[in-house]
Design a protein around this motif. Structure first.
Motif, PDB file in Angstrom:
ATOM      1  N   ASN A 216       0.864  -1.286  -0.001  1.00 46.91           N
ATOM      2  CA  ASN A 216      -0.062  -0.007   0.036  1.00 46.91           C
ATOM      3  C   ASN A 216       0.920   1.168   0.123  1.00 46.91           C
ATOM      4  O   ASN A 216       0.280   2.314   0.112  1.00 46.91           O
ATOM      5  CB  ASN A 216      -0.937  -0.061   1.307  1.00 46.91           C
ATOM      6  CG  ASN A 216      -2.117  -0.914   1.196  1.00 46.91           C
ATOM      7  OD1 ASN A 216      -2.311  -1.392   0.044  1.00 46.91           O
ATOM      8  ND2 ASN A 216      -2.419  -1.531   2.333  1.00 46.91           N
ATOM      9  N   ILE A 217       2.098   1.030   0.080  1.00 46.95           N
ATOM     10  CA  ILE A 217       2.921   2.116   0.078  1.00 46.95           C
ATOM     11  C   ILE A 217       3.648   2.714  -1.488  1.00 46.95           C
ATOM     12  O   ILE A 217       4.231   1.533  -2.228  1.00 46.95           O
ATOM     13  CB  ILE A 217       4.310   1.966   1.243  1.00 46.95           C
ATOM     14  CG1 ILE A 217       3.646   1.700   2.445  1.00 46.95           C
ATOM     15  CG2 ILE A 217       5.251   3.178   1.065  1.00 46.95           C
ATOM     16  CD1 ILE A 217       4.634   1.106   3.422  1.00 46.95           C
ATOM     17  N   ASP A 218       3.737   3.886  -1.574  1.00 47.03           N
ATOM     18  CA  ASP A 218       4.060   4.284  -2.799  1.00 47.03           C
ATOM     19  C   ASP A 218       5.504   4.821  -2.613  1.00 47.03           C
ATOM     20  O   ASP A 218       5.492   5.836  -1.534  1.00 47.03           O
ATOM     21  CB  ASP A 218       3.191   5.374  -3.433  1.00 47.03           C
ATOM     22  CG  ASP A 218       3.610   6.038  -4.565  1.00 47.03           C
ATOM     23  OD1 ASP A 218       4.610   5.377  -5.346  1.00 47.03           O
ATOM     24  OD2 ASP A 218       3.326   7.112  -5.315  1.00 47.03           O
ATOM     25  N   HIS A 219       6.497   4.202  -3.117  1.00 44.83           N
ATOM     26  CA  HIS A 219       7.940   4.623  -2.863  1.00 44.83           C
ATOM     27  C   HIS A 219       8.388   5.615  -3.967  1.00 44.83           C
ATOM     28  O   HIS A 219       8.039   5.111  -5.086  1.00 44.83           O
ATOM     29  CB  HIS A 219       8.877   3.497  -2.867  1.00 44.83           C
ATOM     30  CG  HIS A 219       8.544   2.265  -1.858  1.00 44.83           C
ATOM     31  ND1 HIS A 219       9.012   2.213  -0.611  1.00 44.83           N
ATOM     32  CD2 HIS A 219       7.681   1.229  -2.024  1.00 44.83           C
ATOM     33  CE1 HIS A 219       8.440   1.201  -0.032  1.00 44.83           C
ATOM     34  NE2 HIS A 219       7.599   0.836  -0.805  1.00 44.83           N
ATOM     35  N   GLN A 220       8.815   6.934  -3.519  1.00 45.54           N
ATOM     36  CA  GLN A 220       9.380   7.823  -4.475  1.00 45.54           C
ATOM     37  C   GLN A 220      10.659   8.481  -3.875  1.00 45.54           C
ATOM     38  O   GLN A 220      11.063   8.179  -2.944  1.00 45.54           O
ATOM     39  CB  GLN A 220       8.178   9.108  -4.407  1.00 45.54           C
ATOM     40  CG  GLN A 220       6.731   8.876  -4.579  1.00 45.54           C
ATOM     41  CD  GLN A 220       5.803   9.926  -4.159  1.00 45.54           C
ATOM     42  OE1 GLN A 220       6.322  10.880  -3.904  1.00 45.54           O
ATOM     43  NE2 GLN A 220       4.539   9.717  -4.804  1.00 45.54           N
ATOM     44  N   ILE A 341       2.728   7.149   1.401  1.00 39.06           N
ATOM     45  CA  ILE A 341       3.898   7.572   0.670  1.00 39.06           C
ATOM     46  C   ILE A 341       5.272   7.481   1.443  1.00 39.06           C
ATOM     47  O   ILE A 341       5.271   8.239   2.681  1.00 39.06           O
ATOM     48  CB  ILE A 341       3.786   8.657  -0.172  1.00 39.06           C
ATOM     49  CG1 ILE A 341       2.455   8.867  -1.038  1.00 39.06           C
ATOM     50  CG2 ILE A 341       4.736   9.336  -0.776  1.00 39.06           C
ATOM     51  CD1 ILE A 341       1.796  10.149  -1.478  1.00 39.06           C
ATOM     52  N   CYS A 342       6.305   7.039   0.918  1.00 36.72           N
ATOM     53  CA  CYS A 342       7.503   7.202   1.325  1.00 36.72           C
ATOM     54  C   CYS A 342       8.427   7.739   0.410  1.00 36.72           C
ATOM     55  O   CYS A 342       8.524   7.071  -0.630  1.00 36.72           O
ATOM     56  CB  CYS A 342       8.011   5.606   1.979  1.00 36.72           C
ATOM     57  SG  CYS A 342       9.709   5.784   2.694  1.00 36.72           S
ATOM     58  N   ILE A 343       9.057   8.850   0.900  1.00 37.74           N
ATOM     59  CA  ILE A 343       9.815   9.707   0.074  1.00 37.74           C
ATOM     60  C   ILE A 343      11.198   9.794   0.556  1.00 37.74           C
ATOM     61  O   ILE A 343      11.681   9.750   1.507  1.00 37.74           O
ATOM     62  CB  ILE A 343       9.561  11.401   0.084  1.00 37.74           C
ATOM     63  CG1 ILE A 343       7.929  11.244  -0.532  1.00 37.74           C
ATOM     64  CG2 ILE A 343      10.170  12.041  -0.689  1.00 37.74           C
ATOM     65  CD1 ILE A 343       7.354  12.494  -0.548  1.00 37.74           C
ATOM     66  N   SER A 344      12.111   9.626  -0.432  1.00 38.29           N
ATOM     67  CA  SER A 344      13.581   9.767  -0.016  1.00 38.29           C
ATOM     68  C   SER A 344      14.157  10.709  -0.844  1.00 38.29           C
ATOM     69  O   SER A 344      13.951  10.938  -2.043  1.00 38.29           O
ATOM     70  CB  SER A 344      14.198   8.190  -0.331  1.00 38.29           C
ATOM     71  OG  SER A 344      13.655   7.196   0.278  1.00 38.29           O
ATOM     72  N   ILE A 360      14.852  -5.590  -1.707  1.00 29.60           N
ATOM     73  CA  ILE A 360      14.382  -5.968  -0.288  1.00 29.60           C
ATOM     74  C   ILE A 360      12.938  -5.794  -0.249  1.00 29.60           C
ATOM     75  O   ILE A 360      12.241  -6.435  -0.062  1.00 29.60           O
ATOM     76  CB  ILE A 360      15.167  -5.266   0.665  1.00 29.60           C
ATOM     77  CG1 ILE A 360      16.539  -5.688   0.965  1.00 29.60           C
ATOM     78  CG2 ILE A 360      14.493  -5.243   1.869  1.00 29.60           C
ATOM     79  CD1 ILE A 360      17.455  -5.052   1.880  1.00 29.60           C
ATOM     80  N   VAL A 361      12.494  -4.490  -0.567  1.00 25.66           N
ATOM     81  CA  VAL A 361      11.033  -4.289  -0.466  1.00 25.66           C
ATOM     82  C   VAL A 361      10.299  -4.865  -1.736  1.00 25.66           C
ATOM     83  O   VAL A 361       8.905  -4.645  -1.475  1.00 25.66           O
ATOM     84  CB  VAL A 361      10.673  -2.690  -0.369  1.00 25.66           C
ATOM     85  CG1 VAL A 361      11.504  -2.216   0.939  1.00 25.66           C
ATOM     86  CG2 VAL A 361      11.155  -1.891  -1.374  1.00 25.66           C
ATOM     87  N   GLN A 362      10.898  -5.181  -2.685  1.00 28.56           N
ATOM     88  CA  GLN A 362      10.267  -5.942  -3.841  1.00 28.56           C
ATOM     89  C   GLN A 362       9.106  -4.647  -4.251  1.00 28.56           C
ATOM     90  O   GLN A 362       8.021  -5.065  -4.674  1.00 28.56           O
ATOM     91  CB  GLN A 362       9.628  -7.138  -3.697  1.00 28.56           C
ATOM     92  CG  GLN A 362      10.891  -8.074  -3.286  1.00 28.56           C
ATOM     93  CD  GLN A 362      10.283  -9.627  -2.865  1.00 28.56           C
ATOM     94  OE1 GLN A 362       9.096  -9.922  -3.439  1.00 28.56           O
ATOM     95  NE2 GLN A 362      11.255 -10.507  -2.885  1.00 28.56           N
ATOM     96  N   ALA A 363       9.600  -3.346  -4.504  1.00 30.01           N
ATOM     97  CA  ALA A 363       8.654  -2.450  -4.939  1.00 30.01           C
ATOM     98  C   ALA A 363       9.438  -1.536  -5.748  1.00 30.01           C
ATOM     99  O   ALA A 363      10.928  -1.317  -5.785  1.00 30.01           O
ATOM    100  CB  ALA A 363       7.995  -1.759  -4.171  1.00 30.01           C
ATOM    101  N   LYS A 364       8.821  -0.939  -7.107  1.00 35.03           N
ATOM    102  CA  LYS A 364       9.388   0.038  -7.869  1.00 35.03           C
ATOM    103  C   LYS A 364       9.495   1.379  -7.223  1.00 35.03           C
ATOM    104  O   LYS A 364       8.542   1.731  -6.729  1.00 35.03           O
ATOM    105  CB  LYS A 364       8.863   0.034  -9.127  1.00 35.03           C
ATOM    106  CG  LYS A 364       9.346   0.903 -10.222  1.00 35.03           C
ATOM    107  CD  LYS A 364      10.699   0.515 -10.720  1.00 35.03           C
ATOM    108  CE  LYS A 364      11.312   1.375 -11.802  1.00 35.03           C
ATOM    109  NZ  LYS A 364      12.614   1.267 -12.167  1.00 35.03           N
TER     110      LYS A 364
END
Length: 562
Positions: A216-220, A341-344, A360-364
Motif C-alpha cells: 500500500n506504500i508508494d515509494h518515491q 507515501i515514502c519519499i527519499s 528488499i522491499v520488492q517494489a519499484k
C-alpha cells in the motif's frame, strides 16, 4: 473469510473483538492464535509492523492464563516504552468482558517504586522493556519462577538496540515456562541462534515475505545536490499541503537542527531524539498524536516503538546506511489498509543503494522532479480553494453579518475579493517562491561540470581511479595514506549488537559530529575501524574513549599508534 469465533477463542474475547469492530482476523492472527491457544508450543511469527501482532499473542494470553492466581504467569518483552504502553492498552481492550485479569506495564523513565507497588497488588500479565525488567529482577521485586509464557515482541528491534544479552538473561531466568512466542519483522542470524538455544521445535509462520514492504506504500525519490537537501525537503512539505508525517534523519543533531529551522519558518514540527527527557518525549508524542504537530522529525533509535495511525508520508532526509532500516521506516505509513507515501531525498551517486532497497522491499521506486516554485504555489492554491469550498457554514449565525459584508464590499468586484483572500493566504509562499531556482540535477548541468559519474555511481570512461573510495557523504577520498583522513580503532563490534547504521548513529550521537566527517567504517565481531577527517578525530576520541557501553569501558584511539 474466517471469523474470530471460528478460531476457538473464549466467547468473552469474541465479544470484545466484536465491540472493537473486528470481525475477521488478520493473516498473522488467523495463523498464530490456534497454535498459541494450546499454550504448550513454541512459536515464531514473522510479520511486518502493523499487521495485528499484538492481538495475535494478546488474545491467546488472556485465554490461557488463570485469573484466579494472582502472580505473574505471562511476560511480554518489547523494545520501547511506547510499544510497552501500546500493548497494555490493546490487551486492556481485549479483556473488557473478563474479570480478575490484571496487566501491568514496567518500563524506564518513570517511578520504579510505583511499578513495584502495582506488581505486588497481584498481576497475571507483565509487559516490560528489557532494562527495567532486569532492574526489577535484581531488586527481587518480581518473581519469574512461575512464568509460563514468554512473548518476545519486535525481537529484531531489540537485537538492533543491543538487548541480546538482556533477552538471554530473561530467558535463563524463566526456566519453568511452557512456551516461548517470538514475533519479528525480520529473521537475522542472531534471532535464529536465540531460537535454537531457547526454543524447542517452534512452529514458524511467515505472513507475506520477510523483509518485503507494504504494497500500500508508494515509494518515491528525489535526486538533490547536497547543498540543496534542506530546500528540497521544504519544497516536498509545501507541495503536500495535507501532509501528516515523520521525517527520518541519521543523527540527533540533524533532527534538532532541521526541526529548529523549520519551526522558525512557521512549520508545525518538533524533534524526537535521544537527548529528550521522558517528560519531553511524552509531550512531543502527545502533540503529534493529537495532530497539533503536522510533522515529527526523528532518528531511527528515537522512533522505535512509535505506532501512530493515519501517517500519510514518511520522508527519508537521507537514505539509511543499512537497507533493512528502510523497511522499518517506510512501515510507519500505509497501515490498516490505508495507502501511504515514502519519499527519499538522495544524491546522484546512491543509485546502487536504491536498487538494493528495491530488491528488499520488492517494489519499484518512482523518481520525481523536485517541484518548482510555481508548482508549489499552484498546489497550495488548489488546496486552499478546496478548503474554501468545503468550509462548513451551517453552524454559525453568518446571515446576521451578510448585510454588513455586502455593504463593506459593495464597491469591490468579486475578482478583487478573491485576489485579496488569496493574498492573505499565499503572500508568504508567493514571495518566497517568486524567483525560486530549479533544484533538479539536469544532465546538461552535470556535463557542464565535467561530472563523469552515472546516477548509479559508476565511473564513465575508465575503471582505475587510483583506488579511490567514497565516504559516508559520497565524497571521494584515497586509500590508506590519504592526507585528510586518519583511521581510528574502537573496541565495539557486531557482538555488541551493532549493525553499521546503528553504530554510525551511536558514534555520531556520542561525539555530536556530522556524518560528513566520516569515511569508511569497517566492522568486525569484536572491534571496528573508523576513517575520519583529521580535524574531527580529536573530538571523537575525546567524546568516546573511556566512556562505557553496557558496563564495558570503550577504547578509541588512532589505529596507527597501536
Amino acid at each position: 473469510m474466517m471469523t474470530f469465533e471460528e478460531l476457538g477463542i473464549d466467547e468473552r474475547l469474541v465479544k470484545a473483538t466484536s465491540a472493537l469492530g473486528f470481525v475477521n482476523p488478520t493473516q498473522i492472527q488467523e495463523k498464530a492464535i490456534p497454535v498459541l491457544l494450546s499454550g504448550t508450543k513454541d512459536f515464531i511469527g514473522l510479520a511486518q509492523t502493523g499487521t495485528g501482532k499484538t492481538a495475535a499473542f494478546g488474545i491467546p494470553l488472556l485465554q490461557v492464563i488463570n485469573a484466579a492466581e494472582k502472580h505473574p504467569q505471562a511476560l511480554v518483552v518489547c523494545p520501547t516504552r511506547e510499544l510497552c504502553m501500546q500493548i497494555v492498552n490493546e490487551i486492556e481492550l481485549f479483556k473488557k468482558f473478563m474479570t480478575g485479569v490484571q496487566v501491568v506495564a514496567v518500563y524506564g523513565g518513570t517511578s520504579i517504586s510505583t511499578q513495584i507497588r502495582d506488581l505486588r497488588r497481584g498481576v497475571q500479565i507483565v509487559v516490560a522493556t528489557p532494562g527495567r525488567l532486569i532492574d526489577l529482577i535484581e531488586r527481587k521485586a518480581i518473581q519469574l519462577d512461575k512464568i509460563e509464557y514468554v512473548v518476545l515482541d519486535e525481537a529484531d528491534e531489540m537485537l538492533n538496540m543491543g538487548f541480546q544479552d538482556d533477552i538471554e538473561f530473561i530467558l535463563q531466568n524463566t526456566p519453568n515456562r511452557n512456551s516461548t512466542w517470538l514475533f519479528s519483522a525480520t529473521m537475522p542470524p542472531e534471532i535464529r541462534r536465540v531460537s535454537k538455544r531457547y526454543m524447542k521445535e517452534p512452529v514458524e509462520v511467515t505472513v507475506g515475505k520477510v523483509n518485503t514492504g507494504n504494497k500500500n506504500i508508494d515509494h518515491q525519490y528525489y535526486i538533490a545536490a547536497a547543498p540543496n537537501r534542506y530546500e528540497t525537503l521544504k519544497r516536498i512539505i509545501d507541495f503536500n499541503p495535507g501532509i501528516y508525517g515523520i521525517i527520518f534523519t541519521r543523527t540527533k543533531m540533524d533532527a534538532q537542527e532541521i526541526a529548529e529551522r523549520l519551526t522558525r519558518e512557521g512549520y508545525d514540527i518538533d524533534a524526537l531524539h535521544g537527548d529528550l527527557t521522558q517528560v519531553q518525549r511524552d509531550k512531543v508524542m502527545k502533540a503529534f498524536r493529537e495532530k497539533t504537530l503536522q510533522l515529527l522529525i526523528a532518528t531511527d533509535v528515537a522512533a522505535r516503538g512509535i505506532d501512530v495511525q493515519g501517517i500519510t508520508h514518511v520522508i527519508n532526509y537521507e537514505l539509511p546506511d543499512d537497507v533493512e532500516v528502510y523497511t522499518h521506516r517506510s512501515g510507519r505509513t500505509g497501515r490498516a489498509g490505508n495507502t501511504g507515501i515514502c519519499i527519499s531525498i538522495i544524491h546522484n551517486r546512491e543509485g546502487f543503494k536504491l536498487r538494493q532497497i528495491e530488491n528488499i522491499v520488492q517494489a519499484k521506486f518512482n523518481r520525481l522532479d523536485i517541484p518548482s516554485g510555481k508548482d508549489v504555489c499552484r498546489k497550495q492554491f488548489f488546496s486552499f480553494m478546496e478548503k474554501l469550498l468545503q468550509a462548513d457554514i451551517s453552524h454559525g449565525d453568518y446571515e446576521t453579518y451578510v448585510p454588513m459584508l455586502e455593504e463593506k464590499f459593495a464597491d469591490v468586484s468579486k475578482e478583487d475579493v478573491l485576489k485579496r483572500v488569496a493574498a492573505m493566504e499565499f503572500d508568504r509562499f508567493l514571495k518566497y517562491y517568486e524567483n525560486a531556482e530549479d533544484l533538479n540535477i539536469r544532465e546538461e548541468r552535470r556535463a557542464a561540470r565535467g561530472d563523469r559519474r552515472e546516477p548509479g555511481g559508476r565511473e564513465q570512461g575508465g575503471r582505475d581511479q587510483g583506488n579511490r573510495r567514497r565516504d559516508t557523504a559520497g565524497r571521494e577520498f584515497g586509500g590508506n595514506g590519504n592526507g585528510n583522513y586518519m583511521r581510528l580503532f574502537v573496541n565495539l563490534g557486531t557482538k555488541d549488537g551493532f549493525y553499521k547504521a546503528s553504530f554510525l548513529q551511536f558514534i555520531l550521537d556520542m561525539s555530536d559530529l556530522k556524518k560528513e566527517v566520516l569515511g569508511r567504517i569497517d566492522m568486525k565481531e569484536m572491534n571496528s575501524w573508523v576513517e575520519i577527517d583529521k580535524n574531527a578525530a580529536g573530538k571523537m576520541i575525546k567524546s568516546i574513549d573511556g566512556k562505557t557501553f553496557k558496563g564495558r569501558r570503550i577504547r578509541m584511539n588512532d589505529a596507527n599508534s597501536r
